[in-house]
Motif scaffolding. Structure first.
Motif, mmCIF file in Angstrom:
data_model
loop_
_atom_site.group_PDB
_atom_site.id
_atom_site.type_symbol
_atom_site.label_atom_id
_atom_site.label_comp_id
_atom_site.label_asym_id
_atom_site.label_seq_id
_atom_site.Cartn_x
_atom_site.Cartn_y
_atom_site.Cartn_z
ATOM 1 N N ASP A 40 0.813 -1.218 0.000
ATOM 2 C CA ASP A 40 0.000 0.000 0.000
ATOM 3 C C ASP A 40 0.848 1.271 0.000
ATOM 4 N N GLY A 41 2.182 1.107 -0.133
ATOM 5 C CA GLY A 41 3.058 2.272 -0.232
ATOM 6 C C GLY A 41 3.650 2.731 1.081
ATOM 7 N N ARG A 42 3.153 2.201 2.212
ATOM 8 C CA ARG A 42 3.766 2.587 3.478
ATOM 9 C C ARG A 42 5.206 2.056 3.529
ATOM 10 N N VAL A 43 6.092 2.852 4.128
ATOM 11 C CA VAL A 43 7.508 2.486 4.188
ATOM 12 C C VAL A 43 7.883 2.239 5.647
ATOM 13 N N TYR A 44 8.631 1.157 5.867
ATOM 14 C CA TYR A 44 8.966 0.690 7.213
ATOM 15 C C TYR A 44 10.461 0.889 7.448
ATOM 16 N N LEU A 45 10.787 1.619 8.530
ATOM 17 C CA LEU A 45 12.174 1.967 8.831
ATOM 18 C C LEU A 45 12.534 1.493 10.234
ATOM 19 N N LYS A 46 13.836 1.328 10.463
ATOM 20 C CA LYS A 46 14.313 0.993 11.807
ATOM 21 C C LYS A 46 15.658 1.660 12.045
ATOM 22 N N CYS A 47 16.064 1.688 13.319
ATOM 23 C CA CYS A 47 17.389 2.150 13.680
ATOM 24 C C CYS A 47 18.308 0.940 13.828
ATOM 25 N N GLY A 48 19.609 1.192 13.681
ATOM 26 C CA GLY A 48 20.563 0.089 13.652
ATOM 27 C C GLY A 48 20.734 -0.639 14.971
ATOM 28 N N ASP A 49 20.308 -0.028 16.089
ATOM 29 C CA ASP A 49 20.484 -0.684 17.379
ATOM 30 C C ASP A 49 19.183 -1.326 17.873
ATOM 31 N N GLU A 50 18.224 -1.470 16.975
ATOM 32 C CA GLU A 50 16.947 -2.100 17.326
ATOM 33 C C GLU A 50 16.896 -3.504 16.732
ATOM 34 N N PHE A 51 16.400 -4.468 17.526
ATOM 35 C CA PHE A 51 16.237 -5.836 17.021
ATOM 36 C C PHE A 51 14.984 -5.966 16.162
ATOM 37 N N ASP A 52 13.890 -5.333 16.626
ATOM 38 C CA ASP A 52 12.581 -5.608 16.024
ATOM 39 C C ASP A 52 12.469 -5.060 14.601
ATOM 40 N N HIS A 53 11.437 -5.553 13.931
ATOM 41 C CA HIS A 53 11.283 -5.376 12.487
ATOM 42 C C HIS A 53 11.346 -3.919 12.038
ATOM 43 N N HIS A 54 10.574 -3.048 12.704
ATOM 44 C CA HIS A 54 10.603 -1.626 12.341
ATOM 45 C C HIS A 54 10.133 -0.803 13.521
ATOM 46 N N SER A 55 10.469 0.490 13.492
ATOM 47 C CA SER A 55 10.057 1.375 14.580
ATOM 48 C C SER A 55 9.418 2.660 14.060
ATOM 49 N N LEU A 56 9.436 2.852 12.755
ATOM 50 C CA LEU A 56 8.789 4.023 12.164
ATOM 51 C C LEU A 56 8.116 3.590 10.864
ATOM 52 N N VAL A 57 6.863 3.989 10.725
ATOM 53 C CA VAL A 57 6.115 3.709 9.501
ATOM 54 C C VAL A 57 5.751 5.059 8.900
ATOM 55 N N LEU A 58 6.090 5.268 7.639
ATOM 56 C CA LEU A 58 5.736 6.514 6.954
ATOM 57 C C LEU A 58 4.587 6.219 5.998
ATOM 58 N N ARG A 59 3.561 7.051 6.066
ATOM 59 C CA ARG A 59 2.423 6.886 5.168
ATOM 60 C C ARG A 59 2.180 8.195 4.439
ATOM 61 N N LYS A 60 2.132 8.136 3.108
ATOM 62 C CA LYS A 60 1.888 9.349 2.325
ATOM 63 C C LYS A 60 0.433 9.762 2.502
ATOM 64 N N ALA A 61 0.237 11.047 2.785
ATOM 65 C CA ALA A 61 -1.112 11.576 3.012
ATOM 66 C C ALA A 61 -1.122 13.034 2.587
ATOM 67 N N ASP A 62 -2.321 13.648 2.612
ATOM 68 C CA ASP A 62 -2.381 15.058 2.205
ATOM 69 C C ASP A 62 -2.239 16.006 3.388
ATOM 70 N N HIS A 63 -2.053 15.454 4.585
ATOM 71 C CA HIS A 63 -1.757 16.307 5.737
ATOM 72 C C HIS A 63 -0.825 15.560 6.683
ATOM 73 N N ALA A 64 -0.025 16.337 7.413
ATOM 74 C CA ALA A 64 1.000 15.746 8.275
ATOM 75 C C ALA A 64 0.388 15.305 9.597
ATOM 76 N N GLY A 65 1.200 14.664 10.445
ATOM 77 C CA GLY A 65 0.736 14.257 11.771
ATOM 78 C C GLY A 65 0.993 12.789 12.042
ATOM 79 N N ILE A 66 0.354 12.271 13.091
ATOM 80 C CA ILE A 66 0.610 10.897 13.520
ATOM 81 C C ILE A 66 -0.675 10.078 13.443
ATOM 82 N N ASP A 67 -0.586 8.881 12.848
ATOM 83 C CA ASP A 67 -1.731 7.965 12.777
ATOM 84 C C ASP A 67 -1.884 7.189 14.077
ATOM 85 N N ALA A 68 -0.755 6.703 14.599
ATOM 86 C CA ALA A 68 -0.821 5.837 15.779
ATOM 87 C C ALA A 68 0.558 5.742 16.408
ATOM 88 N N PHE A 69 0.561 5.504 17.724
ATOM 89 C CA PHE A 69 1.801 5.204 18.434
ATOM 90 C C PHE A 69 1.576 3.865 19.132
#
Lengths: 306, 119
Positions: A40-69
């Protein structure tokens, strides 16, 4: 200390206006790694000192902000137990199937009266790069950009902050490490689920569901200075810093992503123990609490959110 | 030095905006140099990247190109009427603008409802 229940922040899902510029920002500048891009175009990112799959999800939208924590919990049984407790508190809970985000198990979610969606999950696949576990070097892939080690916490702005504090303490077993009380009531809370001075924080704000910042942890104060160099070199919009917080004692710099979402990179901060008394601030010293060196708030800190 | 355009800020003064520069950045510099001397308050500056809505202005004359701006603050109708975020526009000619109060577009989806749509 035995860590049970909610272990730590898991991921933030953030809305961006321009995905390509955002990837440069979070990967090349903050120093994250691309894990995968969803269908669906969402991009999954992580930091190098994290074990788990991802820690930031970017979703393209027409306004900024946070979907969920989202927070990771210790076990599937914890998920079931928290679901019952959240429902008993009065928030309807919904279910997100395993795999809706690549690498994550099933999630439960609900919306706080502050307007923010919170999720919990128990399972995450590991992904690369991740820390070594046998004869481990200090890193697997050398740090780049600001060298973020982990996605650390977020600060959210919304109404009903007393209820949010009550909910996190009673239902998710968080502790309030620090709080600001103004003459007209509670203004801000920093809450911990482990031994960090904060895993999530809230500031009272009339409009619900707003993001103040997502924060990434660096190794040292020198790295915060290096982040400042990167921010100027690449003409990243800066908010304030490098400076220090009285609250949490973190050494910090604030800046904005290409969609106007505020980011923080920081180092330090005290260790919080679950029996530590709550630290409190009042109106007379709030400037020092927020920015320890400037000792006053800047205009943007209390009003600029996405 | 790069080519420049003049930004006339209604009732406040003028700013010099260089090619490829955000209008807000030019206005911040102008205020720093005392050129927006009739502006009785500090220029509203937020994220400088089109997200927070603090630097809303109405362009009344002139050409510009624009980066994406948050639809939570600038609707399509707003944009058609010349309402923009000054941090997200790059003047292509001399322009005239009026500072507008920040605005929140009604019915912008909340984080929670929209996350559900993607779930």
């Amino acid at each position: 200390m035995a860590m049970t229940g909610v272990l730590r922040p898991g991921f933030a899902q953030v809305r961006v206006l321009d995905m390509e510029k955002s990837l440069d920002h979070y990967i090349k500048r903050i120093g994250m790694h691309h894990v995968t891009t969803g269908t669906d175009g969402r991009v999954y990112l992580k930091c190098g000192d994290e074990f788990d799959h991802h820690s930031l999800v970017l979703r393209k939208a027409d306004h900024a902000g946070i979907d969920a924590f989202a927070f990771k919990v210790a076990s599937e049984a914890d998920l079931d137990s928290f679901e019952k407790r959240v429902i008993a508190y009065g928030y309807p809970v919904d279910h997100v199937a395993a795999g809706e985000q690549p690498g994550l198990g099933r999630r439960i979610g609900w919306t706080l009266s502050s307007g923010h969606r919170i999720e919990l999950y128990a399972h995450a696949d590991l992904s690369d790069p991740k820390p070594m576990i046998h004869n481990p070097d200090v890193w697997t892939v050398e740090p780049h950009g600001m060298g973020a080690r982990r996605m650390d916490h977020c600060l959210l702005y919304g109404p009903d902050i007393e209820k949010t504090l009550d909910f996190f303490e009673k239902v998710l077993d968080f502790k309030c490490a620090e709080r600001v009380d103004m003459p007209d009531g509670l203004l801000a809370i920093w809450m911990s689920c482990g031994m960090k001075a904060h895993d999530i924080a809230f500031v009272k704000h009339p409009e619900p569901g707003k993001l103040h910042h997502v924060s990434f942890e660096l190794e040292s104060w020198a790295d915060v200075g290096h982040a400042g160099d990167i921010i100027t070199r690449y003409d990243i919009s800066v908010d304030i810093g490098p400076t220090r917080h009285g609250i949490t004692r973190g050494q910090t710099i604030y800046f904005f992503d290409p969609s106007g979402n505020r980011c923080e990179v920081f180092a330090g901060g005290y260790t919080y123990y679950p029996d530590s008394p709550t630290r409190t601030w009042d109106e007379t010293q709030i400037g020092k609490g927020i920015f320890y060196y400037e000792r006053q708030l800047n205009a943007a800190f209390l009003s600029v959110v996405t | 030095m790069a080519a420049s355009h003049k930004i006339t800020v209604e009732g406040a003064g003028e700013a010099t905006c260089y090619e490829g520069e955000r209008a807000l950045v030019a206005m911040e510099r102008a205020q720093g140099f005392g050129r927006l001397k009739n502006l009785p308050y500090r220029l509203p500056v937020g994220c400088r990247r089109g997200g927070c809505g603090v630097c809303r202005v109405r362009v009344t004359a002139g050409e510009f190109k624009a980066d994406p701006m948050s639809r939570a603050h600038i609707s399509e109708a707003d944009e058609a009427a010349g309402l923009v975020l000054s941090c997200a526009i790059y003047p292509l000619s001399d322009i005239e603008l009026r500072i507008e109060p920040p605005h929140f577009v009604k019915k912008a989806k909340t984080a929670a409802t929209e996350s559900q749509e993607t779930a």
